[in-house]
Design an enzyme around this catalytic site. Sequence first.
Site: not given
Length: 398
Positions: A133, A136, A139, A348-349, A374-375, A378
């Site tokens: 895909f 993106t 700029g 916890i570790h 996938e974004g 924001e």
Amino acid sequence: MTNTPITPDGRGSRIGEPEYDRLLAEVAEWVRGPGEAWAERIERTDAVPAELFAELKALGYLSMAAPVQLGGRGLSFDQWMGLMEIFSRSHASIRMLVHVLNGTWRAINPHVTDIQRERFVIPMIAGELLVAFTLTEPGNGTGADLTTTVRREGDTYYLNGRKHLITFGVHCDYWLLFARLEGTSGKDGVVGLLVDRDAAGVTVEDTSNTMGVHGTDHASLTFVDTPVPVAQRLGEEGDGLKIALGGFLTPSRISVAMSCVGLAERAQELAIEYATGRVTFGKPISSRQAIAFMIAENEADIQAAKQLTLHAAREWERGAPEAPALSSMAKLTAVDMLTRVTDKALQIHGGIGYWKTSAIERVYRDARAQRFEEGTNEIQKTVIARAVLSGAAGKAAR
């Protein structure tokens, strides 16, 4: 199998519950056994072996979500989410493979010709083609402001521009790429193309040196008059954003949300295992209220995100108009949940969790990638706000 008509993106497909339960158990066993061995090898070599891809293909794990008519297993989308939850407890690169291979066909199939379906979609579902895909850009944003362009000369488009952060962009067979026709602006000028990985005029830069999700390749791409046959366009000119946003990103965001749930469950499992086994002053630290409360908060967080994600999945499957906003809500909620859960699990570790010898260290690194897959958060908030405010405006007008 259901008698509900099956849509080109797979809605309406479903398998029986006994078969589904067996499949859940099978995948869970694979994740804990062979999957964990593969995870160790990926971390050691920083690469996904070709043998792993072959094994996933042979097991049918790359074609689960597609309808039987296209060569898939025929799972419904919410059934597929149950499998994504389990796969996501494994290595992030294994999850990425099954996520992408089981999802990209969904965006393409409603827009292809019969010839394109035979040439691209069915081989994708069979695991014979890997399609990356490719939306993106470095700029600008990832929507109607795309600046990568194509111009048409006869039966060929010529592609110019740049893309980056493209998962599987180095070793794929095709890029599912979105660009705009020269001279256009806005969403109506965007086209979706399947661009051959070996096309002329392409520079591929391997940018795979990431904090987490080791083994999965990522690319930065530059196109200079790269020829793309018009026969490899999906749908019509102007359909690009519909394919990218509705066809791919809406169900994919739900899938990523469920991957957050699965990874959080793995973090919680590791935290409980450590807390019940680590003894201080004669007692396991799980008996300390501070630790027990963190585990309780994690469990509530996980369950809340899981139910919202399943709700979004079912609404998308029935074609609800709220599905795009719900997908962003699920992804936003699940990502924030995963951040909190993995942080508490690491705490916890104690100090030992910071070492690479601890399984929680890899989980913690891999979790950070979900915040932009996938974004970003924001972007999700923008999608949600737009839906909520437009809905409120519509109600006020009535």
